[in-house]
Design an enzyme around this catalytic site. Structure first.
Site, PDB file in Angstrom:
ATOM      1  N   LYS A 119     -69.415 -72.978 121.330  1.00 29.71           N
ATOM      2  CA  LYS A 119     -68.050 -72.707 120.859  1.00 29.71           C
ATOM      3  C   LYS A 119     -67.162 -73.944 121.046  1.00 29.71           C
ATOM      4  CE  LYS A 119     -66.851 -70.622 125.275  1.00 29.71           C
ATOM      5  NZ  LYS A 119     -65.594 -70.293 125.883  1.00 29.71           N
ATOM      6  N   TYR A 122     -44.469 -96.697 130.781  1.00 29.31           N
ATOM      7  CA  TYR A 122     -43.336 -95.767 130.756  1.00 29.31           C
ATOM      8  C   TYR A 122     -43.016 -95.249 132.162  1.00 29.31           C
ATOM      9  CZ  TYR A 122     -43.804 -95.369 125.662  1.00 29.31           C
ATOM     10  OH  TYR A 122     -43.844 -95.623 124.322  1.00 29.31           O
TER      11      TYR A 122
HETATM   12  C1  LIG Z   1     -68.153 -65.064 127.679  1.00 27.84           C
HETATM   13  C2  LIG Z   1     -68.575 -66.460 128.014  1.00 27.84           C
HETATM   14  N1  LIG Z   1     -69.849 -66.678 128.351  1.00 27.84           N
HETATM   15  C3  LIG Z   1     -70.287 -67.924 128.660  1.00 27.84           C
HETATM   16  C4  LIG Z   1     -69.430 -69.003 128.661  1.00 27.84           C
HETATM   17  C5  LIG Z   1     -69.940 -70.364 129.073  1.00 27.84           C
HETATM   18  O1  LIG Z   1     -69.307 -70.738 130.269  1.00 27.84           O
HETATM   19  P1  LIG Z   1     -69.613 -72.152 130.959  1.00 27.84           P
HETATM   20  O2  LIG Z   1     -69.132 -73.184 130.014  1.00 27.84           O
HETATM   21  O3  LIG Z   1     -68.833 -72.130 132.210  1.00 27.84           O
HETATM   22  O4  LIG Z   1     -71.071 -72.202 131.148  1.00 27.84           O
HETATM   23  C6  LIG Z   1     -68.087 -68.797 128.318  1.00 27.84           C
HETATM   24  C7  LIG Z   1     -67.166 -69.937 128.336  1.00 27.84           C
HETATM   25  O5  LIG Z   1     -65.999 -69.866 128.575  1.00 27.84           O
HETATM   26  C8  LIG Z   1     -67.659 -67.500 127.978  1.00 27.84           C
HETATM   27  O6  LIG Z   1     -66.369 -67.252 127.641  1.00 27.84           O
END
Ligand SMILES: Cc1ncc(COP(=O)(O)O)c(C=O)c1O
Length: 368
Positions: free
Chosen positions: A35, A253
């Site tokens: 994602k 800055y």
């Molecule tokens: C529902 C869910 N599962 C798995 C993950 C993966 O988490 P991580 O990147 O900490 O392994 C996420 C990431 O936010 C998530 O929202």
């Protein structure tokens, strides 16, 4: 002539990290979480690179899953937020997306017959973001069965798995286990990256590693390399100017840094407009000519300053690593009061992603 600021994406390291996740998960099976544009690395790029290693992808939403299908990837895809509109159930069914159902309104859409994709239920085991109460699981499953929909999986998400001292993960695991035992032939999934590193943590059937696949540490106060992970992104730029400062001269800055002795400084062609964190403090390390150099002064939109005192040979045109193999992204994140997730997903479109490792090609910009 291109600006000398790039994010090098090391696909071999990506695969190395995913294989660590698989080994740690076994006998559970790991699915690659891609994602947020593959945590900033390019969703299509990382999904393709992992396609020989993963039999399942996980994304947040339908739009991300659609990118995978458009790229010709055929593995099932888990939509971890489920659908946001009733009609997306039809698309999910057609595209073989597994839809997480976490709320009554999503249940209503399924019961109303908008589509019959494969379904996983989300249980709220204590994080209190999404999910049905453990006591409601059986009833929800029954209602779906009456609508002709079989529940293929059940999942939850941990709030504190990164914290080795916290008891919360054990409690959430217990709640999840108790409420899902006896559901029969159903996939159970709890583990984010951090869970893979917790001794004795039950990982059930499917794990969902994200940050560890990209080389970031999922554990508090630990860096990825300590856990055997390799940096997938090297954020790199160049020195574009040097200057001799006299004692008392300020830089940048707000004049937040002032020389306490004659100092040779360098300007690096990267700033918060590229996703380098503006809140990085004085002393945040960069890597030049095999040596660490400290950030001085406030980060600007397009550049930042470093103290070259320990690197007399440093000169205009030198490569500067902001994070990557030598400077863990976790360390920069700690210096900026944030986490590697935010830094990696925050690298902006202005920074070209340049692939290295097998399936080498050059791509400009991110995929989403
Ligand atoms: C529902 C869910 N599962 C798995 C993950 C993966 O988490 P991580 O990147 O900490 O392994 C996420 C990431 O936010 C998530 O929202």
């Amino acid at each position: 002539m291109p600006r000398a600021t790039v994010a090098r994406i090391h696909l071999d390291n990506l695969r190395h990290n995913f294989r660590i996740a698989k080994e740690r998960a076994a006998p559970a099976r790991a699915m690659a979480v891609v994602k947020a544009d593959g945590y900033g690395h390019g969703i299509e790029r990382v999904a393709r690179a992992l396609s020989g290693d993963t039999d399942y992808y996980a994304v947040a939403c339908l739009e991300e899953a659609a990118v995978l299908r458009a790229a010709g990837l055929s593995q099932p895809v888990l939509l971890m937020q489920g659908v946001h509109e009733a009609d997306d159930l039809r698309i999910s069914e057609a595209e073989n997306f597994t839809v997480v159902v976490h709320s009554p309104h999503q249940l209503d859409w399924l019961k109303a017959g908008h589509g019959r994709p494969e379904v996983w239920l989300k249980v709220n085991s204590g994080m209190n973001r999404l999910g049905f109460a453990p006591a409601d699981l059986g009833r929800v499953r029954e209602q779906l069965a009456q609508a002709g929909i079989r529940v293929a999986g059940v999942m939850t998400h941990f709030a504190c798995a990164d914290d080795e001292q916290s008891q919360g993960t054990a409690q959430q695991t217990e709640v999840f286990d108790r409420s899902t035992t006896g559901l029969g032939d159903i996939v159970r999934s709890v583990a984010n990256s951090a869970a893979h590193f917790r001794p004795g943590q039950p990982l059930f059937d499917r794990t969902r590693p994200g940050i560890m696949v990209y080389g970031g540490s999922p554990m508090l106060e630990r860096y990825g390399p300590e856990l055997g992970l390799k940096a997938v992104m090297t954020l790199e730029s160049r020195l574009i100017a040097t200057r001799e400062l006299a004692t008392g001269d300020a830089v940048g800055y707000g004049e937040t840094w002032r020389a306490t002795r004659p100092t040779r400084m360098g300007m690096v062609c990267i700033g918060y407009g590229d996703g380098y964190p503006r809140h990085a403090v004085n002393g945040t390390p960069v890597w030049i000519r095999g040596t660490r150099a400290p950030l001085i002064g406030r980060v600007s939109m397009d550049m930042l300053a470093v103290d070259l005192g320990d690197i007399p040979a440093a000169t205009i045109g030198d490569t500067v690593e902001l994070w990557g193999e030598h400077i863990p992204v976790d360390e920069v994140a700690a210096c900026a009061g944030t986490i590697s997730y935010e830094l990696l997903t925050g690298v902006t479109r202005r920074v070209p992603r340049v692939e290295t490792g097998a399936s080498t090609s050059v791509n400009t910009g991110s995929d989403l």
